[in-house]
Design an enzyme around this catalytic site. Structure first.
Site, PDB file in Angstrom:
ATOM      1  N   CYS A 117       0.871  -1.158   0.000  1.00 23.44           N
ATOM      2  CA  CYS A 117       0.000   0.000   0.000  1.00 23.44           C
ATOM      3  C   CYS A 117       0.915   1.217   0.000  1.00 23.44           C
ATOM      4  O   CYS A 117       2.116   1.109  -0.169  1.00 23.44           O
ATOM      5  CB  CYS A 117      -0.929   0.024   1.210  1.00 23.44           C
ATOM      6  SG  CYS A 117      -2.185   1.322   1.128  1.00 23.44           S
ATOM      7  N   CYS A 120      -1.256   6.630   1.589  1.00 19.56           N
ATOM      8  CA  CYS A 120      -2.620   7.116   1.655  1.00 19.56           C
ATOM      9  C   CYS A 120      -3.270   6.703   2.967  1.00 19.56           C
ATOM     10  O   CYS A 120      -2.766   5.872   3.687  1.00 19.56           O
ATOM     11  CB  CYS A 120      -3.441   6.580   0.492  1.00 19.56           C
ATOM     12  SG  CYS A 120      -3.738   4.827   0.631  1.00 19.56           S
ATOM     13  N   SER A 121      -4.419   7.278   3.233  1.00 12.54           N
ATOM     14  CA  SER A 121      -5.022   7.092   4.552  1.00 12.54           C
ATOM     15  C   SER A 121      -5.733   5.758   4.667  1.00 12.54           C
ATOM     16  O   SER A 121      -6.380   5.493   5.648  1.00 12.54           O
ATOM     17  CB  SER A 121      -5.996   8.228   4.827  1.00 12.54           C
ATOM     18  OG  SER A 121      -6.887   8.348   3.743  1.00 12.54           O
ATOM     19  N   CYS A 122      -5.630   4.926   3.653  1.00 13.76           N
ATOM     20  CA  CYS A 122      -6.365   3.665   3.690  1.00 13.76           C
ATOM     21  C   CYS A 122      -5.567   2.499   4.260  1.00 13.76           C
ATOM     22  O   CYS A 122      -5.970   1.359   4.167  1.00 13.76           O
ATOM     23  CB  CYS A 122      -6.892   3.317   2.292  1.00 13.76           C
ATOM     24  SG  CYS A 122      -8.225   4.423   1.799  1.00 13.76           S
TER      25      CYS A 122
END
Lengths: 216, 144
Positions: A117, A120-122
C-alpha cells in the site's frame, strides 16, 4: 477548514472524490501545520519521524493480533473472517469498527500472501498500528510487485520455491490483512498466548509469526 | 525492522531522546493517554500532533507549563461546548492548543494555517488514490 466546526470523527471515510485521495479534517490540519513549521525551519521532518517511530507500536488499537489468534483457535470465526473480514471483526465486541472493506487472505503451505500500500489514509492501522517506514517507501512498493521473493529475502523470509507468492495492492475500497499460518508447537495454547506470537510483519506478509519460546 | 534505515534529525539522534522528551512532557502535561510504557495514540495524526509539540518545546517556543495551561483552556472550552471528555477527543484539543500557541508565539497565523489547509485539501483531491499526497506550489493557487 480553520474553524473548529463539529466534524464527525476521523474514522469516517468519505468517498466523494472517486479518483482522488481523501484526508480527514484532522489530517489536513496536522499536515498544514507541519508544512509551515518545516518551511520556517522550526521542525525537521526527520526529527518528527524519529519521535513517531519511537511510538510505532503504540499507535492504533492493534486488533490484528487478537483477530489472527481467534482465527487460529475458532474454525467458525476463521471461515467467517475469510468470507467477510469486516463483518466478522464487527462481531467481536471488544474490537473497534474497521473502516472500509477489509479482506483477510490466508497463508497456506501452497500460497504466501503479501500486502503493499502507500502513504494514503487507507492503511488498515486499526488492525496493524502505524505503517512502518519501509512500507511507505517507494522501493518496497515497486519491488514488492516485481520481485516479491527478493523483497522477502531482504526481510529474512525464505519460502520453498514451489510456494506461490501473491501480492495484494490496496485500493480505495479494499484493504488486506494476511492471516499467517499458526506456528507449530502451539497446540492447546490460549488465544491470548497465541496473540503474543502475531507480529505486525506477519500480517503484512513480510514476516512469520514468532516461534513459541522465542524472545519477544 | 525491514530494509533501509531512516535519516536522523537533530532531535532524533536516537529513539531514546524522543522517549525521554515524551516522559518529561507526560510529567508536565496532565491527561496524556498512556499505557504502562508511555503515550498511546488512537490514530497516526495524533502521534504527529504529539511529535510537533515535543519538537517545538525542544526549540523553546513554549514551556510545558505554558503548554499545559493552553491545553487545559482548550479542554475547558470544549467541555463548555458539550465535549463528553472521554479521552477520545484529547488530541483534537491538543491540536487546537498547538494551532493557538503557534499563532500566539508569532510562529504563524490563522490566515496562513487556513491557506495551507486549503492547499492540502486540494493536493489530496488531485492525487490518484494509492499515491503519496504531496504539496505542490500550484495547490496554493487553486480556487474553488
Amino acid at each position: 477548514m480553520a474553524q473548529d466546526h463539529d466534524h464527525p470523527h476521523d474514522d469516517d471515510h468519505h468517498h466523494d472524490h472517486e479518483h482522488g485521495s481523501e484526508l480527514s479534517e484532522m489530517q489536513i490540519r496536522v499536515r498544514a501545520l507541519e508544512s509551515i513549521l518545516t518551511e520556517k525551519g522550526y521542525v525537521e521532518p526527520a526529527a518528527l519521524d524519529a519521535i513517531i517511530e519511537a511510538y510505532e507500536t503504540k499507535i492504533g488499537p492493534h486488533n490484528g493480533a487478537r483477530v489472527v489468534a481467534k482465527a487460529w483457535t475458532d474454525p467458525a470465526f476463521r471461515q467467517a473472517l475469510l468470507k467477510d473480514a469486516t463483518k466478522a471483526i464487527g462481531t467481536l465486541g471488544h474490537v473497534s469498527r474497521v473502516g472500509d472493506h477489509l479482506v483477510a487472505v490466508e497463508n497456506t503451505a501452497e500460497r504466501h500472501n503479501m500486502v503493499v500500500c502507500t502513504l494514503c489514509s487507507c492503511y488498515p492501522w486499526e488492525m496493524l498500528g502505524l505503517p512502518p517506514v519501509w512500507y511507505k517507501a517507494a522501493p518496497y512498493r515497486s519491488r514488492a510487485v516485481k520481485d516479491p521473493r527478493g523483497v522477502l529475502a531482504d526481510f529474512g523470509v525464505t519460502l520453498p520455491s514451489d510456494t506461490e507468492i501473491r501480492v495484494w495492492d490496496s485500493t480505495a475500497e479494499t484493504r488486506f490483512l494476511v492471516l499467517p499460518m499458526r506456528p507449530n508447537g502451539t497446540e492447546g495454547w490460549s488465544e491470548q498466548q497465541l496473540a503474543e506470537l502475531v507480529t505486525r510483519d506477519s500480517m503484512i506478509g513480510t514476516g512469520f509469526p514468532k516461534a513459541p519460546g522465542s524472545p519477544s | 525492522m525491514g530494509p533501509g534505515s531512516r535519516s536522523q534529525g537533530s532531535l532524533g539522534r536516537d529513539d531514546q531522546l524522543g522517549t525521554d522528551a515524551a516522559q518529561r512532557a507526560r510529567e508536565a502535561v496532565p491527561g496524556i493517554p498512556h499505557d504502562t510504557d508511555g503515550p498511546v495514540f488512537r490514530e497516526p495524526w495524533e502521534a504527529q500532533a504529539f511529535a510537533m509539540a515535543l519538537a517545538l518545546h525542544e526549540r523553546r517556543i513554549f514551556t510545558w507549563p505554558e503548554w499545559a495551561a493552553t491545553l487545559a483552556d482548550e479542554i475547558k472550552r470544549a467541555q463548555a461546548a458539550g465535549d463528553p471528555d472521554t479521552g477520545e477527543t484529547y488530541y483534537r484539543h491538543w491540536l487546537n492548543a498547538l494551532e493557538r500557541l503557534v499563532a500566539e508565539k508569532g510562529v504563524t497565523d490563522a490566515v496562513t494555517l487556513a491557506r495551507y489547509q486549503h492547499a492540502w485539501d486540494h493536493a489530496a483531491d488531485r492525487t490518484p488514490h494509492g499515491e503519496p499526497i504531496e504539496l505542490q506550489p500550484h495547490d496554493f493557487h487553486h480556487h474553488d
